[in-house]
Design an enzyme around this catalytic site. Structure first.
Site, PDB file in Angstrom:
ATOM      1  CB  ALA A 190      -0.938  -0.008   1.206  1.00  0.00           C
ATOM      2  CG  ASP A 191       3.515   2.847   3.266  1.00  0.00           C
ATOM      3  OD1 ASP A 191       2.795   3.851   3.267  1.00  0.00           O
ATOM      4  OD2 ASP A 191       3.958   2.334   4.304  1.00  0.00           O
ATOM      5  CB  ILE A 192       5.898   0.589  -2.414  1.00  0.00           C
ATOM      6  CG1 ILE A 192       6.934   0.523  -1.273  1.00  0.00           C
ATOM      7  CG2 ILE A 192       6.606   0.687  -3.757  1.00  0.00           C
ATOM      8  CD1 ILE A 192       7.844   1.735  -1.188  1.00  0.00           C
TER       9      ILE A 192
END
Length: 419
Positions: A190-192
């Site tokens: 989700a972050d990347i």
């Protein structure tokens, strides 16, 4: 104030002397990185890798929390996590909670093309650094906000963490083995993912600005990034009405396509069409599988995937995994060993592709860093600047803004650069 105009917008005079800076595709673009931890810093690092002048705006009370929060440290105060997400940037300390700090920041905004921030929705408005405020100072500014759930909606104020986004976007519901405990994806998808979607939007907006001469606002969320990756699973749900479940290493659209057991461990393979299926049965000397009506079509193999893998493993367990990988690759069937990170980073292919590199750091000396994930033939990326020390370039950037020393001293007394 003295803004220095470059081919693509404002650029500092000092940046022209950086090695190979002028040969990179984003040369001349100034980015203000007002973000911390992962999604924002990773996005701005990729812009810096392509030649943008990235100025990392950090709070005076320790800077980006990743400097100290990741735990993996060598000689200095900064973590290896910070070092791996902040190359090709300059660091400037500004106290945005102070009126004097905001005055300095506004002058910097006048020179900027792009801003990346990941405050919780509403926080930038309270600080006076929101898009509505900054777009009046610089109408050409492209302003990207990264948050957990977006700037609007019932969940907008929830904290933006990869784990939470994976859970609420459905990723954890299909991760792991059917009888296992809840599990997240091993890497922060989700972050990347959000970082990459934000980057795609930023570059699209920048290209659009060349004709419109207007900036715009970008709203990117970890939640929507995680959902965007779930193409197979959501397609299956919409097509069948059945909620997708965990499959371990299996695939929703084809079988066999997963990890299988050999005599000395597991490897992965995929015979995901009829041609490869026939090749697999032949190379395994298993004509009985070809004749089995339960495995006649792709749909049949999917419907009977558990029995299929059990049948295949009765043969796979007769040889070591490396032998099977060689045999399968030899007849055109995709296969590979399951590596740990030591093996993934240290093999002849990884070395050839420069998946890791060493950079010169002012405190650490030579330190390992993840390599550039894509290669450009004409303008290859360079490590022009090592990950900066906290506030390392504050004076340099202030000089580029043509702020005289007596004014800097006064601003400092007003708390522009200190907590």
């Amino acid at each position: 104030m003295g803004a220095h105009q470059g081919q693509h917008g404002h650029r500092p005079e000092g940046a022209a002397s950086e090695p190979n800076a002028t040969s990179l595709p984003l040369c001349g673009i100034r980015v203000l990185d007002v973000s911390q931890v992962m999604a924002g810093p990773f996005c701005s690092m990729l812009l810096g890798d392509m030649g943008a002048d990235v100025i990392k705006i950090e709070p005076p009370d320790g800077g980006d929390q990743t400097r100290r929060a990741m735990g993996f440290k060598l000689k200095g105060a900064d973590s290896l996590g910070f070092i791996n997400m902040n190359r090709n940037k300059r660091s400037m300390v500004i106290n945005l909670k102070s009126e004097a700090g905001r005055r300095v920041f506004y002058r910097l905004v006048e020179t900027a093309d792009i801003l990346v921030e990941n405050y919780r929705p509403g926080a930038t408005k309270r600080l006076g650094v929101d898009y509505g405020t900054l777009s009046k100072i610089n109408p050409r500014l492209i302003y990207a906000s990264i948050s957990g759930f977006g700037q609007t909606g019932p969940w907008a104020q929830r904290p933006g963490f990869d784990l939470i986004a994976q859970a609420m976007a459905g990723v954890m519901s299909i991760t792991g083995h059917p009888d296992g405990l809840p599990a997240k994806a091993g890497v922060p998808v989700a972050d990347i993912g959000c970082s990459l979607f934000a980057l795609y939007a930023i570059l699209s907006a920048y290209i659009g600005r060349q004709s419109s001469n207007q900036g715009q606002y970008i709203d990117a969320s970890l939640f929507e990034a995680a959902i965007a990756f779930a193409i197979w699973d959501i397609s299956e749900f919409w097509g069948t009405g059945v909620i997708p479940q965990k499959l371990g290493t299996g695939n929703r659209m084809s079988a066999p396509y997963q990890a299988v057991r050999a005599s000395d461990g597991y490897f992965v393979m995929g015979a995901n069409n009829d041609k490869l299926w026939r090749a697999l049965c032949n190379v395994m000397n298993r004509p009985d599988l070809l004749d089995n009506p339960r495995y006649a079509t792709i749909s049949d193999r999917l419907a009977n995937r558990i029995a299929l893998i059990e049948d295949l493993e009765t043969t796979f367990i007769t040889r070591p995994m490396e032998k099977w990988v060689d045999v399968l690759l030899g007849v055109g069937i995709p296969a590979g060993p399951i590596y740990n990170y030591e093996q993934a980073l240290d093999n002849e292919h990884a070395r050839h592709r420069n998946v890791s590199m060493e950079i010169d750091h002012p405190v650490e000396g030579r330190v390992k860093s993840i390599g550039f994930p894509v290669k450009l033939s004409g303008t290859p990326q360079k490590v022009r600047l090592p990950p900066p020390l906290l506030g390392q370039h504050t004076g340099e950037v202030l000089a580029e803004l043509d702020i005289p020393q007596d004014e800097i001293d006064a601003l400092n007394k007003e708390g522009a650069f200190t907590a």
